[in-house]
Design a protein around this motif. Structure first.
Motif, mmCIF file in Angstrom:
data_model
loop_
_atom_site.group_PDB
_atom_site.id
_atom_site.type_symbol
_atom_site.label_atom_id
_atom_site.label_comp_id
_atom_site.label_asym_id
_atom_site.label_seq_id
_atom_site.Cartn_x
_atom_site.Cartn_y
_atom_site.Cartn_z
ATOM 1 N N LEU A 186 -4.753 -4.251 6.976
ATOM 2 C CA LEU A 186 -4.622 -3.165 6.004
ATOM 3 C C LEU A 186 -3.534 -3.414 4.959
ATOM 4 C CD1 LEU A 186 -5.216 -0.030 8.267
ATOM 5 C CD2 LEU A 186 -6.729 -0.993 6.534
ATOM 6 N N SER A 206 1.753 -0.078 2.377
ATOM 7 C CA SER A 206 1.845 -1.293 3.191
ATOM 8 C C SER A 206 3.114 -1.390 4.023
ATOM 9 C CB SER A 206 1.750 -2.531 2.282
ATOM 10 O OG SER A 206 0.551 -2.524 1.539
ATOM 11 N N THR A 235 -3.444 -3.434 11.915
ATOM 12 C CA THR A 235 -2.172 -3.206 11.223
ATOM 13 C C THR A 235 -1.723 -4.416 10.414
ATOM 14 O OG1 THR A 235 -0.996 -3.885 13.242
ATOM 15 C CG2 THR A 235 -1.374 -1.521 12.915
#
Length: 278
Positions: free
Chosen positions: A35, A88, A32
């Motif tokens: 990415l 995001s 997490t």
């Protein structure tokens, strides 16, 4: 823009390098964090290549020209930036949810409002009339809702995990909230009010994005490195392979489709067992 792209790539590679030092089942926070960094790197690569933008007629023309009446001012709006945000921004909400052991349904609910915040800002940037400010207000409303939901619901759950989790959660959520509310300010003086020209806007957003999706993600990862997924309730049970028990019966010489059945179970006794020996 190229500078921001390089920073995102370097931070992403650093996190990837650190990831391989952790067991495979303890890498959720690394995923997490990597990415969003890579998503923003792709967005800034697109913008640095002078792609992913559209000319939008500005509502307020602060740069006057001789042909202003015949050719009203148009502003360069990079929609690629909003695509990067759409991909995001939710990961910060997910990280805070994981850290506080927030239920999956609540995390998904907060993520949806986070996406609504980005979409409303995107629509506002593409609208040239005063209706853009309606979408702008809706975006701020979605952001306020996510902030309240995070502090009220997830904040209370973080207290139950432990005092250290409570401290880390509120520090991380507080810093993120301050940074998040700078985005509407930047929008108001750039795509909205057209006071900042696109070059100055790029610097403003670039520094903010690098801090939020680069350095903040790395700092959050390092601060929560000692939290095991078992403590946060994120470990899934492993499958156990149970070997088949051997029956002890011989299956040799059995034809295809036949089933091995013991003689005692079938009711057939051998001649030696049926008649006693003399």
């Amino acid at each position: 823009m190229w500078s921001a792209f390089c920073v995102f790539i370097v931070i992403g590679l650093v996190i990837i390098g650190l990831m391989f030092r952790k067991p495979a089942n303890e890498r959720v926070f690394y995923f997490t964090s990597i990415l969003p960094t890579m998503f923003m790197a792709l967005a800034y690569f697109t913008m640095a290549s002078d792609l992913g933008w559209a000319p939008i007629r500005a509502e307020f023309n602060h740069v006057k020209t001789d042909t202003q009446d015949e050719f009203p001012g148009y502003r360069q709006v990079f929609y690629a930036k909003y695509i990067g945000w759409f991909l995001s921004f939710p990961f910060h909400v997910i990280n805070l949810g994981f850290l506080s052991r927030t239920p999956w349904g609540q995390i998904a609910f907060n993520v949806c409002f986070t996406e609504m915040y980005v979409v409303m800002l995107l629509i506002a940037s593409l609208v040239s009339s005063t209706y853009k400010w309606g979408f702008y207000v809706l975006a701020i409303g979605a952001l306020i809702f996510v902030t309240v939901s995070t502090f009220v619901t997830s904040g209370r759950l973080a207290d139950k995990v432990g005092k250290d989790c409570h401290a880390y959660f509120h520090i991380a959520a507080g810093i993120l909230t301050v940074l998040w509310f700078i985005y509407p300010i930047c929008f108001g003086v750039s795509e909205g009010g057209n006071d900042l020209q696109p070059d100055s806007e790029t610097i403003f957003y670039g520094v903010l994005d690098v801090v939020v999706f680069g350095f903040y993600s790395l700092a959050f990862l390092l601060a929560t490195n000692d939290f095991t997924l078992e403590r946060l309730g994120l470990l899934t049970p492993e499958f156990e392979v149970i070997p088949h028990e051997k029956s002890g019966l011989s299956v040799a010489g059995r034809a295809s489709g036949e089933t091995a059945v013991s003689r005692s179970a079938s009711g057939v006794t051998s001649p030696s067992a049926a008649s006693p020996r003399p």
